[in-house]
Design an enzyme around this catalytic site. Sequence first.
Site, PDB file in Angstrom:
ATOM      1  N   ASN A  12       0.884  -1.179   0.000  1.00 31.35           N
ATOM      2  CA  ASN A  12       0.000   0.000   0.000  1.00 31.35           C
ATOM      3  C   ASN A  12       0.916   1.221   0.000  1.00 31.35           C
ATOM      4  O   ASN A  12       1.485   1.580   1.011  1.00 31.35           O
ATOM      5  CB  ASN A  12      -0.883  -0.042   1.259  1.00 31.35           C
ATOM      6  CG  ASN A  12      -1.722   1.220   1.401  1.00 31.35           C
ATOM      7  OD1 ASN A  12      -1.826   2.023   0.470  1.00 31.35           O
ATOM      8  ND2 ASN A  12      -2.329   1.386   2.572  1.00 31.35           N
ATOM      9  N   LYS A  14       0.143   4.263  -0.389  1.00 30.15           N
ATOM     10  CA  LYS A  14      -0.477   5.476   0.170  1.00 30.15           C
ATOM     11  C   LYS A  14      -0.205   6.684  -0.749  1.00 30.15           C
ATOM     12  O   LYS A  14      -0.136   6.514  -1.973  1.00 30.15           O
ATOM     13  CB  LYS A  14       0.005   5.702   1.604  1.00 30.15           C
ATOM     14  CG  LYS A  14      -0.187   4.437   2.467  1.00 30.15           C
ATOM     15  CD  LYS A  14       0.010   4.656   3.927  1.00 30.15           C
ATOM     16  CE  LYS A  14      -0.189   3.333   4.662  1.00 30.15           C
ATOM     17  NZ  LYS A  14      -0.103   3.439   6.103  1.00 30.15           N
ATOM     18  N   HIS A  98      -9.714   1.644   4.452  1.00 30.30           N
ATOM     19  CA  HIS A  98      -8.456   1.779   5.195  1.00 30.30           C
ATOM     20  C   HIS A  98      -8.664   2.761   6.356  1.00 30.30           C
ATOM     21  O   HIS A  98      -9.385   3.755   6.206  1.00 30.30           O
ATOM     22  CB  HIS A  98      -7.333   2.269   4.265  1.00 30.30           C
ATOM     23  CG  HIS A  98      -5.987   2.182   4.912  1.00 30.30           C
ATOM     24  ND1 HIS A  98      -5.557   3.112   5.829  1.00 30.30           N
ATOM     25  CD2 HIS A  98      -5.007   1.253   4.812  1.00 30.30           C
ATOM     26  CE1 HIS A  98      -4.344   2.754   6.262  1.00 30.30           C
ATOM     27  NE2 HIS A  98      -3.999   1.632   5.660  1.00 30.30           N
ATOM     28  N   GLU A 100      -6.942   5.053   7.495  1.00 33.97           N
ATOM     29  CA  GLU A 100      -6.604   6.460   7.221  1.00 33.97           C
ATOM     30  C   GLU A 100      -7.776   7.159   6.536  1.00 33.97           C
ATOM     31  O   GLU A 100      -8.007   8.348   6.747  1.00 33.97           O
ATOM     32  CB  GLU A 100      -5.309   6.536   6.399  1.00 33.97           C
ATOM     33  CG  GLU A 100      -4.102   6.255   7.292  1.00 33.97           C
ATOM     34  CD  GLU A 100      -2.912   5.614   6.599  1.00 33.97           C
ATOM     35  OE1 GLU A 100      -2.869   5.591   5.363  1.00 33.97           O
ATOM     36  OE2 GLU A 100      -2.023   5.123   7.329  1.00 33.97           O
ATOM     37  N   GLU A 168      -5.952  -4.497  10.534  1.00 37.28           N
ATOM     38  CA  GLU A 168      -4.880  -3.522  10.725  1.00 37.28           C
ATOM     39  C   GLU A 168      -5.132  -2.713  11.993  1.00 37.28           C
ATOM     40  O   GLU A 168      -5.880  -1.716  11.963  1.00 37.28           O
ATOM     41  CB  GLU A 168      -4.827  -2.570   9.536  1.00 37.28           C
ATOM     42  CG  GLU A 168      -4.485  -3.254   8.236  1.00 37.28           C
ATOM     43  CD  GLU A 168      -3.825  -2.276   7.277  1.00 37.28           C
ATOM     44  OE1 GLU A 168      -2.667  -2.505   6.924  1.00 37.28           O
ATOM     45  OE2 GLU A 168      -4.450  -1.272   6.920  1.00 37.28           O
ATOM     46  N   GLY A 174       2.292   2.334  10.882  1.00 37.24           N
ATOM     47  CA  GLY A 174       3.291   3.392  10.752  1.00 37.24           C
ATOM     48  C   GLY A 174       3.965   3.755  12.063  1.00 37.24           C
ATOM     49  O   GLY A 174       4.646   4.777  12.154  1.00 37.24           O
ATOM     50  N   SER A 211       2.965  -2.119  10.520  1.00 34.88           N
ATOM     51  CA  SER A 211       4.414  -2.213  10.749  1.00 34.88           C
ATOM     52  C   SER A 211       4.994  -3.588  10.398  1.00 34.88           C
ATOM     53  O   SER A 211       5.832  -4.113  11.120  1.00 34.88           O
ATOM     54  CB  SER A 211       4.753  -1.826  12.197  1.00 34.88           C
ATOM     55  OG  SER A 211       4.409  -0.470  12.427  1.00 34.88           O
TER      56      SER A 211
END
Length: 266
Positions: A12, A14, A98, A100, A168, A174, A211
């Site tokens: 991904n 991003k 996702h 985010e 996730e 991250g 991660s």
Amino acid sequence: MAVQGKLFVVANWKMHLTQQAATELVSALSLHEDSSSEVTVGIAPSFLTIHAAKASRKADGILIGGQDCYPVDEGAYTGSISAPMLRDAGCSFVICGHSERRTHQQEASHLVRDKAEAAIKSGLHVILCVGENAEFREHGSYLSFVETQLRESLPKNASSEKLTVAYEPIWAIGTGKNAGRTDIEEMHDHLKAVLHELLGEKIPRIIYGGSVKPNNALEIMSLPVVDGVLVGGASLDAAAFNAILDAAYQITSNQTRDDGRSKAAK
Ligand code: PGA
């Protein structure tokens, strides 16, 4: 080409990489073509680098996907990209929900479900993301939180061939903190039970994200409940992503896994 085999390893990207950087990164990836039936490799570039990523693949072995899509096929929706447009651009899959996007674009589960339904209707495989934040983890209500997210986001036209669930945990994305073996096993087992109730015997793959790095990919993907990984930061570096792919190939070439179960048994 479809998502197939024991492990689905997805990059991904991003909101990273120019066309030049995307071309260089994809050109530097080394896939084991002879293991392609056991490891499916996917890359989700930004919309603007889909073409560069697709064009620089050495072989067709890498699936290209979108990071999002709109729930309507076409119309007056400025700035949006639809599932049929992703198909037209050569995508095979799309990431929906996702964390985010759930956070920064305030996407609620019913919108994620509508996007996923539109994507499946258009012939895209959906990677449906779910995961709790640190607060739910600390409070201890993470299993019920993620279960509700899954129930509310699951598209009506879902099946094991058309959908992958990505667990996730937000606190692991991250941050360099990845979920431990027991955290992953507990959640994946729980989600598998929910999917079994909702979809019957043929349970979609459940991949882990948060991660994933070269130093933990082997351990994470060796867990029998883990059907692959969704990789953010480490997928932007060819050496790191190649090392994660190597871990996947190593696992799938060892037919006997640590509990003796084969991942092919779906
Ligand atoms: P990360 O991102 O690997 O950088 O934690 C994973 C993701 O957001 O999919």
